[in-house]
Each structure stands twice: as C-alpha cells, then as structure tokens.
Write an enzyme that holds these catalytic residues in place. Structure first.
Site, mmCIF file in Angstrom:
data_model
loop_
_atom_site.group_PDB
_atom_site.id
_atom_site.type_symbol
_atom_site.label_atom_id
_atom_site.label_comp_id
_atom_site.label_asym_id
_atom_site.label_seq_id
_atom_site.Cartn_x
_atom_site.Cartn_y
_atom_site.Cartn_z
ATOM 1 N N ARG A 116 0.806 -1.214 0.000
ATOM 2 C CA ARG A 116 0.000 0.000 0.000
ATOM 3 C C ARG A 116 0.848 1.276 0.000
ATOM 4 O O ARG A 116 0.329 2.368 -0.186
ATOM 5 C CB ARG A 116 -0.944 0.011 1.212
ATOM 6 N N TRP A 166 12.418 7.920 5.951
ATOM 7 C CA TRP A 166 13.467 7.142 6.613
ATOM 8 C C TRP A 166 13.611 5.750 6.025
ATOM 9 O O TRP A 166 14.684 5.142 6.102
ATOM 10 C CB TRP A 166 13.323 7.152 8.117
ATOM 11 N N ASN A 216 7.067 13.217 5.343
ATOM 12 C CA ASN A 216 6.931 11.800 5.683
ATOM 13 C C ASN A 216 7.002 10.935 4.421
ATOM 14 O O ASN A 216 7.686 9.920 4.362
ATOM 15 C CB ASN A 216 5.604 11.613 6.400
ATOM 16 N N ARG A 262 4.204 16.853 8.351
ATOM 17 C CA ARG A 262 5.156 16.158 9.220
ATOM 18 C C ARG A 262 6.302 15.575 8.397
ATOM 19 O O ARG A 262 6.198 15.374 7.189
ATOM 20 C CB ARG A 262 4.473 15.047 10.001
ATOM 21 N N SER A 263 7.401 15.292 9.094
ATOM 22 C CA SER A 263 8.562 14.666 8.478
ATOM 23 C C SER A 263 8.696 13.249 9.035
ATOM 24 O O SER A 263 7.703 12.647 9.469
ATOM 25 C CB SER A 263 9.817 15.505 8.748
ATOM 26 N N GLN A 264 9.915 12.734 9.039
ATOM 27 C CA GLN A 264 10.254 11.449 9.641
ATOM 28 C C GLN A 264 11.689 11.540 10.138
ATOM 29 O O GLN A 264 12.349 12.569 9.937
ATOM 30 C CB GLN A 264 10.085 10.304 8.623
ATOM 31 N N ASP A 292 4.867 4.478 14.615
ATOM 32 C CA ASP A 292 3.428 4.661 14.821
ATOM 33 C C ASP A 292 2.730 3.292 14.740
ATOM 34 O O ASP A 292 2.524 2.790 13.640
ATOM 35 C CB ASP A 292 2.840 5.652 13.815
ATOM 36 N N GLU A 294 7.300 -6.172 5.932
ATOM 37 C CA GLU A 294 7.879 -4.960 6.527
ATOM 38 C C GLU A 294 8.390 -5.197 7.940
ATOM 39 O O GLU A 294 9.221 -4.434 8.438
ATOM 40 C CB GLU A 294 6.850 -3.838 6.548
#
Length: 606
Positions: free
Chosen positions: A170, A177, A214, A223-225, A328, A561
């Site tokens: 997905r 990152w 992100n 937002r970032s990562q 998360d 993952e």
C-alpha cells in the site's frame, strides 16, 4: 528633530520585532501547508472516509482524478448530505481513477543480475535467495507517469523528477526514513544511479518545502520522519566518491538541519546537573484525522469518547507527532505504558493516552548528533572551514545532553526522557541502541568497554528467549511498534552499533569484549536472515534445486515490513515488498555472507 529620530528608532525597533515574529510564525507553520479540498481536508474527504467504502483510508487519497478539479468539486457539492454507498461509488468511479495510476514501473537499463557481493555468500542456497531479493528491485522502482493526467486533473502525489524506490504494498510513494535502508541495499546491489536519484528527489523536496515530508504525498506535508538524509548522502559518497553530489547537496542539507533546529527543538534543564540543553523532539501541528488513516484516527478520537474539543485537537496532534517518529504506534509514546494490553483489537483506548510531544527521544537526538558530526566532516570536504567548528560544537553540546538526560546508570541503557515527569522513561525499546550506531557515546563510556557487555546483555537475553530477531519493546500492547514485532531498521541499528563500537575499541587486550561483539553481530545477522527467509518460504517461496515449494501453499513467497520474534516463519503483518527489509537483508549478506548459515527452520517447515 531628536523626537523624530527617537520616534523612527522606536518604529524601526518594533518593525524588526514584527518581522521577526512574522518570520517565526512562518517557520513554525511550515509544516501543514496542504490545502487540497479532496486529499487533505473538507466535507468530501470526511464523507468518503467515514462511509467505510474502503477498508484502508489510504485508498481514496491515493486516487487521482480523471476529470478536472473544478468538475470534481462541483459534482461533490451535489452529493446528498447522507449519501448512500451506491451514490458514493458511482461518484468515485466517474471522477477518480485507480490508486497509484500516476506511477509506472521503470525499466532499469544495464541491470546487473549478479552483483559482486553475491560471491561473498558461502551457502549456495543463501546466495540464490540473496540473488532473488536483489533482482526484486525493478518491482519497487517507479517514475511519475505524466501522460495519463488530463488538463486540470489532480493527484495527491508530489511529483518527483527522477526514478525512486517505494517500500511496496500500500506504500506507493517514496518514504523518508525507509529510503536510508533502501539505499544501503541499492549500494550493495551496485544500483548507484538509482540510489543517487532517490537522494536527489529528497533534496528537491527540501528545496521546495524546507524539509523532507513523511512521504511524497501532499497529505504528508504536515510532518517529516527521522532525519536521515545527511546519512544517505554520507553512505552514497563513501561508496562512490561523488564529490559533485556532495557539493550540490551540502547547502540543502544545511537547510534541512536548520529546519529541525528551528521547528523541533526544545530547551530542557537537567534535574540532575541543572544545566540547560537544547535537544529535539517530534512535534506536529495537527487538529484533524490524518487523511491516509482518517477512519482509524476519527474512531480513536471521536468514537465513544468524552474528551472536550481542546483535548481532541491535542490527541490528533499527538497521533500525527507519533507518525513523524516513524514508530506509529508504540508504548514509548503513551502515558501509562504498563497498563496497556492487547485486548482491544483497534487499540483506541491505548491511543487515547498518547503524549508523544512530552517525550524527548533518544533515537532522534542520536541521529541529529550523527548528522552534526557528518556535516562538520562535509564542511571540511567542501571548503566551508567556518562551519566545521559550528557543527562540532553543536555535536559536543548535544552529546553532553544525551549523557546527562538519557543515560541510566542503574539500567546501563540510554532511555527516552519525559519532560512532563522530568525523568527517564521506564519503557525499554531498541531505540536505546541508536547511540551505538550514531557513536554518540561519551569517552569514559568507550574506555570502559565492559559496559557494552551489560548494555547489550538485554539483546543477548532476548535472543536466548525468543527464536526470532529482537522485539521492538517488551510490552505486548497490540501496537505494531511493540512486542512481539521485530523491525528491519532496528536490527540494522543493533548490528551497525556493534560494528562501530568494535572499530572504536583499540584495546587489544580486551579479547572478551571483541569476542562478544563478533558473536553478537553474527547472531543478530543470522536471526534476521532466518526470519526473512523462513517467512518467505512459509508463504510459498521456493528455489529450484535448493528449496522445494511447500505443499498446499499457493502463494509465491513474500518479504514483509516486519517480523515476529515468537516464530521464525511468522511475519509481523503489514506491507509486503518490502524496501527496507530487502535493503537491510542485502547489507547483511554483503557484510557477513561468509559466516551465515542456512536456517534450521527450513527443514522444520518441510
């Protein structure tokens, strides 16, 4: 005259203050620029996502329109307030195309199916498996398909100018990152051009937005990562000596570094030393469900909940903040982690206790320390002598804060710091080992090398207790970044941390510590390979002449993952593909292929 001059001084003074405040407001609001009425907010997004038409909220926001935006919005305005699913399905089929349609597979020219690292792998079976993983890169490599979009049509995808690698499943876009661990694999696979293109795409994003979102979707713009772009440039430069890219990247890396300093910094007074430190945390300004996880977020915050409006907005912000961490979700970020359990399949009750903004993460500050050291080195290479000491001093100050606030002498671990309780977190997680990868270790820590025996004894115990790779935490909360899941990037951090410590230990008499490090590195590498290969085999993978397909399994094998520490053939669920899993696996084969053995689980499964 004097009055006029004094008046002008006052005006100029307040003008400077006004401009400073305006600039600061601009910086603080830099994240959160998506204003799409389809993909980021608005009644249409809410209507579609809460209808439950799609099991995965990401499905809708990844669909490009097949008619101009104004037509789509006009048709959306005519939808009944309480539209039936049939009405919504008809609307969607009329105005939206399949998700991911704006991306196409790339034909990788001059792809070498047998890169040199394969020759280092002793086991013929492992060598064949590594070759299959290497040859999967073309399935994950994408470019933007500009031709299909009609004039005025829109998509949530942030256009990238070059080829890139997606995680898989997905996750149809580039992720921040993830890309570091993907690049480690691409470099091993001798796909230098693709690795460079991934980096250049991320540098482009910094130039446009001031930071790396992100992922390359507009709904990720708030937002970032974990900020690993500096390290991507470093490992690419080490592999290629591409000085042109280094010179071009340097000012952009400074821009991203300044973004993190300006937006995510926090000043903390140590309760122990009373010293003031400037460190970093994850923090996102957000007051609504994340578009790609809309239904889950809405149910977490709104469903059977008695929170007032302020508390709801704070919870939405904490959800997005946790997503910025990359973890998360995890018990690292909740108020009472040891009271949580996995009895609720949706974890709504657990997530309502998130307070990620009060956690100062050890992994983030280790990464930023590593970036400061690297930027100091880059400054010297590109001839920016004045910046060498700037970054060295920043790293020195951060290291003092890491040692003071994060190091727990009793546990002999680096732990997150909670600014609310003014104490270290009690949650053990693999984030504790980021300082070993980042080499953000005080000198007395390094010289007292037996400390590593105690610090890594937690990992040794986990390997003796569970058959798989080490779990992310020891809390079985039901959250995916908790027990029993084991994640590829964290396994990389553990192994790389051991390698780094071994290289920094110059005492030849410390045979015990050297043997411990070598054995631990081998065991961690072996467990990771075992987990990936055995899960691939149990889901239908086979290698003619080496590994026969399991009877009764129709699938063709998947790489996941994440994995379960409880059983070698058990994946941790989630996406398949999978970019960072492949990258870490190939990196391990490249470094330890000569000592890795065939997993025992293969014979157990047959």
């Amino acid at each position: 005259m004097w009055i006029d001059m004094k008046f002008r001084e006052i005006i100029n003074k307040y003008l400077v203050v006004f401009l400073w405040c305006w600039w600061l407001k601009f910086i603080l609001e830099a994240k959160g620029e998506c204003d799409s009425q389809i993909y980021c907010s608005g009644s249409l997004l809410k209507k579609i996502q809460l209808s439950g038409i799609y099991n995965d909220s990401k499905t809708f926001v990844d669909k490009p329109t097949i008619k101009p935006l104004d037509e789509v919005l006009a048709a959306a305005s005519l939808l009944p307030e309480n539209s039936t699913n049939d009405e919504l399905q008809n609307f969607l089929s009329t105005y939206f195309g399949p998700e991911g349609q704006e991306l196409i597979l790339v034909n990788i020219t001059n792809f070498n199916s047998t890169p040199s690292f394969l020759q280092k792998i002793k086991s013929p079976l492992l060598q064949e498996f590594a070759k299959r993983v290497h040859n999967y890169w073309p399935n994950l490599t994408r470019e933007v398909n500009q031709s299909f979009m009609c004039e005025g049509c829109v998509s949530s995808f942030i256009a990238l100018n070059r080829t890139f690698v997606i995680p898989g499943g997905r996750f149809r876009e580039i992720y921040y990152w993830d890309s570091y661990f993907i690049i480690e694999g691409l470099l091993v696979s001798e796909l230098y051009d693709i690795a460079k293109n991934v980096i250049l795409n991320l540098l482009d994003l910094v130039e446009i937005y001031g930071f790396v979102p992100n992922g390359s979707r507009i709904y990720y713009l708030n937002r970032s990562q974990p900020p690993l772009l500096v390290q991507m440039v470093k490992i690419y430069y080490q592999a290629t000596n591409d000085t042109t890219l280094l010179y071009d990247a340097f000012p952009i890396l400074i821009k991203e570094y300044n973004f993190w300093r300006q937006n995510n910094s926090i000043r903390i007074i140590s309760p122990k030393s009373k010293k003031l430190y400037t460190l970093n945390r994850y923090i996102v300004n957000n007051n609504a469900p994340r578009p790609e996880s809309y239904l889950d977020d809405f149910n977490t915050v709104e469903l059977n909940n008695t929170l007032n409006s302020t508390a709801r907005e704070e919870l939405y912000a904490d959800i997005a903040t946790t997503a910025e961490s990359g973890w998360d979700f995890s018990s690292r970020w909740v108020k009472e982690p040891f009271k949580n359990s996995s009895t609720n399949d949706n974890n709504y009750e657990i997530l309502r206790t998130l307070n990620a903004d009060v956690i100062i993460p050890i992994d983030l500050n280790s990464i930023l320390y590593m970036n400061e050291i690297t930027l100091s080195e880059f400054s010297e290479k590109v001839g920016e002598e004045k910046m060498i000491d700037t970054f060295k001093n920043a790293a020195k100050k951060r290291l003092e804060g890491i040692t003071d606030l994060f190091w727990d002498e009793e546990l002999e671990l680096f732990m997150d710091y909670n600014i609310s309780s003014e104490s270290r977190s009690e949650v053990f997680s693999l984030a504790s080992y980021f300082p070993f990868w980042a080499e953000s270790l005080p000198k007395d820590f390094i010289t007292n090398s037996t400390t590593i025996l105690d610090t890594f004894s937690y990992i040794t115990d986990l390997l003796s207790k569970y058959p798989g790779s080490p779990p992310t935490t020891l809390i079985n909360s039901g959250l995916q970044w908790d027990f029993p899941n084991s994640w590829p990037p964290l396994n990389y951090v553990l192994i790389k941390g051991l390698i780094n410590f071994h290289h920094r230990d110059d005492n030849d008499s410390e045979s015990e510590i050297k043997e411990f490090i070598m054995n631990s590195t081998k065991n961690l590498s072996q467990r990771y390979v075992d987990s990936v290969l055995c899960a691939w085999y149990s889901t239908g993978g086979s290698i003619p002449g080496y590994l026969n397909k399991l009877s009764g399994v129709e699938d063709t094998g998947h790489i996941f993952e994440k994995y379960s520490t409880l059983e070698l053939s058990l994946p941790g669920g989630g996406g398949v593909g999978f970019g960072w899993t492949n990258g870490v696996l190939l990196w391990i084969f490249s470094n330890f292929g000569d000592i890795l053995e065939e997993p025992e689980c293969l014979s157990d499964l047959t």
